[in-house]
Design a protein around this motif. Structure first.
Motif, PDB file in Angstrom:
ATOM      1  N   ILE A 227     -13.811   8.412   1.907  1.00  0.00           N
ATOM      2  CA  ILE A 227     -14.742   9.326   1.239  1.00  0.00           C
ATOM      3  C   ILE A 227     -15.768   9.807   2.253  1.00  0.00           C
ATOM      4  N   LEU A 228     -15.865  11.123   2.410  1.00  0.00           N
ATOM      5  CA  LEU A 228     -16.817  11.731   3.335  1.00  0.00           C
ATOM      6  C   LEU A 228     -17.809  12.569   2.543  1.00  0.00           C
ATOM      7  N   ARG A 229     -19.087  12.458   2.919  1.00  0.00           N
ATOM      8  CA  ARG A 229     -20.108  13.248   2.236  1.00  0.00           C
ATOM      9  C   ARG A 229     -20.436  14.480   3.048  1.00  0.00           C
ATOM     10  N   ARG A 230     -20.450  15.633   2.353  1.00  0.00           N
ATOM     11  CA  ARG A 230     -20.812  16.911   2.987  1.00  0.00           C
ATOM     12  C   ARG A 230     -21.803  17.622   2.075  1.00  0.00           C
ATOM     13  N   GLY A 231     -23.076  17.409   2.352  1.00  0.00           N
ATOM     14  CA  GLY A 231     -24.089  18.018   1.490  1.00  0.00           C
ATOM     15  C   GLY A 231     -24.003  17.463   0.088  1.00  0.00           C
ATOM     16  N   ASN A 232     -23.807  18.369  -0.897  1.00  0.00           N
ATOM     17  CA  ASN A 232     -23.676  17.934  -2.288  1.00  0.00           C
ATOM     18  C   ASN A 232     -22.220  17.738  -2.690  1.00  0.00           C
ATOM     19  N   PHE A 233     -21.359  17.602  -1.713  1.00  0.00           N
ATOM     20  CA  PHE A 233     -19.934  17.419  -1.986  1.00  0.00           C
ATOM     21  C   PHE A 233     -19.467  16.078  -1.428  1.00  0.00           C
TER      22      PHE A 233
ATOM     23  N   MET B 109       0.853  -1.209   0.000  1.00  0.00           N
ATOM     24  CA  MET B 109       0.000   0.000   0.000  1.00  0.00           C
ATOM     25  C   MET B 109       0.885   1.255   0.000  1.00  0.00           C
ATOM     26  N   ASN B 110       0.521   2.239  -0.806  1.00  0.00           N
ATOM     27  CA  ASN B 110       1.288   3.477  -0.877  1.00  0.00           C
ATOM     28  C   ASN B 110       1.067   4.296   0.397  1.00  0.00           C
ATOM     29  N   THR B 111       2.180   4.700   1.033  1.00  0.00           N
ATOM     30  CA  THR B 111       2.053   5.482   2.276  1.00  0.00           C
ATOM     31  C   THR B 111       2.521   6.918   2.066  1.00  0.00           C
ATOM     32  N   GLY B 112       2.326   7.441   0.847  1.00  0.00           N
ATOM     33  CA  GLY B 112       2.747   8.808   0.550  1.00  0.00           C
ATOM     34  C   GLY B 112       1.868   9.822   1.257  1.00  0.00           C
ATOM     35  N   THR B 113       2.110  11.096   0.958  1.00  0.00           N
ATOM     36  CA  THR B 113       1.390  12.197   1.581  1.00  0.00           C
ATOM     37  C   THR B 113      -0.104  12.091   1.300  1.00  0.00           C
ATOM     38  N   LEU B 114      -0.918  12.280   2.329  1.00  0.00           N
ATOM     39  CA  LEU B 114      -2.368  12.253   2.164  1.00  0.00           C
ATOM     40  C   LEU B 114      -2.868  13.635   1.788  1.00  0.00           C
ATOM     41  N   THR B 115      -3.767  13.689   0.831  1.00  0.00           N
ATOM     42  CA  THR B 115      -4.350  14.960   0.392  1.00  0.00           C
ATOM     43  C   THR B 115      -5.865  14.814   0.353  1.00  0.00           C
ATOM     44  N   GLU B 116      -6.543  15.937   0.142  1.00  0.00           N
ATOM     45  CA  GLU B 116      -8.006  15.934   0.080  1.00  0.00           C
ATOM     46  C   GLU B 116      -8.450  16.536  -1.243  1.00  0.00           C
ATOM     47  N   ALA B 117      -9.398  15.872  -1.892  1.00  0.00           N
ATOM     48  CA  ALA B 117     -10.020  16.400  -3.108  1.00  0.00           C
ATOM     49  C   ALA B 117     -11.508  16.568  -2.845  1.00  0.00           C
ATOM     50  N   ILE B 118     -12.046  17.701  -3.252  1.00  0.00           N
ATOM     51  CA  ILE B 118     -13.467  17.993  -3.054  1.00  0.00           C
ATOM     52  C   ILE B 118     -14.180  17.901  -4.407  1.00  0.00           C
ATOM     53  N   LEU B 119     -15.200  17.047  -4.483  1.00  0.00           N
ATOM     54  CA  LEU B 119     -15.983  16.893  -5.712  1.00  0.00           C
ATOM     55  C   LEU B 119     -17.400  17.381  -5.456  1.00  0.00           C
ATOM     56  N   GLU B 120     -17.912  18.177  -6.376  1.00  0.00           N
ATOM     57  CA  GLU B 120     -19.285  18.686  -6.241  1.00  0.00           C
ATOM     58  C   GLU B 120     -20.200  17.939  -7.199  1.00  0.00           C
ATOM     59  N   PHE B 121     -21.378  17.533  -6.707  1.00  0.00           N
ATOM     60  CA  PHE B 121     -22.376  16.842  -7.509  1.00  0.00           C
ATOM     61  C   PHE B 121     -23.699  17.589  -7.356  1.00  0.00           C
TER      62      PHE B 121
ATOM     63  N   LEU C 286     -29.230  12.246  -7.687  1.00  0.00           N
ATOM     64  CA  LEU C 286     -28.236  11.399  -8.343  1.00  0.00           C
ATOM     65  C   LEU C 286     -27.088  11.063  -7.395  1.00  0.00           C
ATOM     66  N   LEU C 287     -26.762  12.009  -6.516  1.00  0.00           N
ATOM     67  CA  LEU C 287     -25.685  11.764  -5.561  1.00  0.00           C
ATOM     68  C   LEU C 287     -26.065  10.618  -4.618  1.00  0.00           C
ATOM     69  N   ILE C 288     -27.336  10.581  -4.231  1.00  0.00           N
ATOM     70  CA  ILE C 288     -27.805   9.488  -3.367  1.00  0.00           C
ATOM     71  C   ILE C 288     -27.616   8.146  -4.078  1.00  0.00           C
ATOM     72  N   ASP C 289     -27.985   8.114  -5.381  1.00  0.00           N
ATOM     73  CA  ASP C 289     -27.803   6.879  -6.161  1.00  0.00           C
ATOM     74  C   ASP C 289     -26.331   6.547  -6.310  1.00  0.00           C
ATOM     75  N   LEU C 290     -25.499   7.562  -6.455  1.00  0.00           N
ATOM     76  CA  LEU C 290     -24.055   7.342  -6.575  1.00  0.00           C
ATOM     77  C   LEU C 290     -23.499   6.699  -5.313  1.00  0.00           C
ATOM     78  N   CYS C 291     -23.943   7.193  -4.166  1.00  0.00           N
ATOM     79  CA  CYS C 291     -23.450   6.650  -2.896  1.00  0.00           C
ATOM     80  C   CYS C 291     -23.943   5.229  -2.654  1.00  0.00           C
ATOM     81  N   GLY C 292     -25.158   4.918  -3.126  1.00  0.00           N
ATOM     82  CA  GLY C 292     -25.719   3.592  -2.947  1.00  0.00           C
ATOM     83  C   GLY C 292     -26.373   3.429  -1.585  1.00  0.00           C
ATOM     84  N   GLU C 293     -27.132   2.344  -1.443  1.00  0.00           N
ATOM     85  CA  GLU C 293     -27.816   2.066  -0.180  1.00  0.00           C
ATOM     86  C   GLU C 293     -26.796   1.883   0.928  1.00  0.00           C
TER      87      GLU C 293
END
Length: 324
Positions: free
Chosen positions: A41-47, A1-13, A18-25
């Motif tokens: 992966i953390l959900r924050r509203g539509n992000f 497993m890669n143990t490099g620097t951890l970063t955060e990416a924010i994706l808006e939907f 559709l986001l609910i369907d993307l996340c799944g039950e």
């Protein structure tokens, strides 16, 4: 497993539905992606916030965006589609090999669902089914050989390219037992044909399939029933072909008639013929591989699309056979 620097990416939907369907039950789709990539992966509203190494993060965000785009097109996102996305990535590049696959995507439309190959080997196989009058699909169980062949057959039937579908298997397991089973011949052999019925039920509504079987637009029969027939304007599938004898294979292949397509599927490691009797599938490989318009496509344990344990089991047996 890669143990490099951890970063955060924010994706808006933008579309929350559709986001609910993307996340799944119970967020099971997100859990699948986390397990495969090692991100969080953390959900924050539509992000969605994706935490992980740059490499893992890039892979996860690419998959999430592709799946959301799929939902925007009105298609579903299943665990199988997530698996396909990881295996194949974005296969929507330019491709003019087959006009029917506009935009480069390989898709099979049936009455009930849209089928998409989930590995590169499956993609090549589907292309071969559309391009060749006779095609062989050879590899272990769970690689989609028969399932995709039946899907293509249904597609060609509903598009008017063939008049009927004929599905067949050698009833090797039945052998001497047939006479002791209750019922008429159809009732005796139907248990051995069940995988073919299962595939058809996935692609055609129940009432429509029942009517097609009644009208002989769809036939499911043991290999022995093919003798003496000429199969014209039909899509014909021989499943479990490793259990056909050389004589049966020759008989079957020479049934090919005008306007027909034939698909022969099998697994060389699961021959149930009596000891010492050669498999007709092996003979066909040896004799026919240089003939134009006959394609041979091969699958390995890496193409198994059933439960991940199936691939691991096949790999274990393959390794043992190599050592032995």
């Amino acid at each position: 497993m890669n143990t490099g620097t951890l970063t955060e990416a924010i994706l808006e939907f933008p579309d929350n539905r559709l986001l609910i369907d993307l996340c799944g039950e119970y967020d099971r789709n997100l859990t699948d992606i986390e397990t495969r990539t090692g991100v969080q992966i953390l959900r924050r509203g539509n992000f969605l916030a994706v935490h992980g190494t740059p490499e893992a993060q890039a892979e996860a965000t690419e998959v999430l965006r592709a799946l959301y785009e799929r939902l925007e097109q009105g298609r579903e996102v299943s665990r199988g589609e997530i698996d396909r996305q990881f295996r194949m990535g974005d296969d929507s590049g330019p491709d003019d090999q087959l006009e029917m696959f506009q935009g480069g995507k390989v898709e099979i439309k049936t009455r009930k669902k849209l089928i998409e190959p989930r590995t590169e080997a499956q993609k090549a196989y589907v292309r071969a089914l559309f391009e060749n009058e006779m095609a062989f699909g050879i590899g272990p169980a769970g690689t989609g050989k028969t399932y995709l062949a039946v899907a293509v057959g249904v597609n060609m039937l509903i598009n008017g390219e063939v008049d009927k579908i004929i599905l067949s298997r050698p009833a090797v397991e039945a052998g001497e037992k047939l006479g002791y089973l209750p019922g008429d011949m159809k009732e005796k052999v139907d248990p051995y044909m069940q995988p073919l019925y299962d595939a058809l039920n996935d692609f055609l509504p129940g009432k429509q399939l029942a009517k097609m079987i009644e009208e002989k637009t769809v036939e499911i029969a043991p290999l022995a029933f093919m003798r003496g027939r000429t199969l014209s304007n039909a899509f014909v599938v021989l499943d479990e072909a490793q259990n056909a004898t050389s004589m049966q294979m020759k008989m079957f292949l020479t049934r090919l008639g005008e306007g027909s397509r034939m698909v022969i599927t099998g697994d060389r490691t699961q021959v149930d013929l009596p000891r010492g009797m050669p498999s007709g599938l092996a003979d066909a490989e040896r004799l026919l591989n240089a003939i134009p318009k006959i394609s041979f496509n091969y699958f390995t344990s890496k193409d198994v699309v059933r439960h991940p344990l199936v691939a691991a089991i096949i790999e274990a047996y393959e390794k043992d056979a190599e050592q032995g």
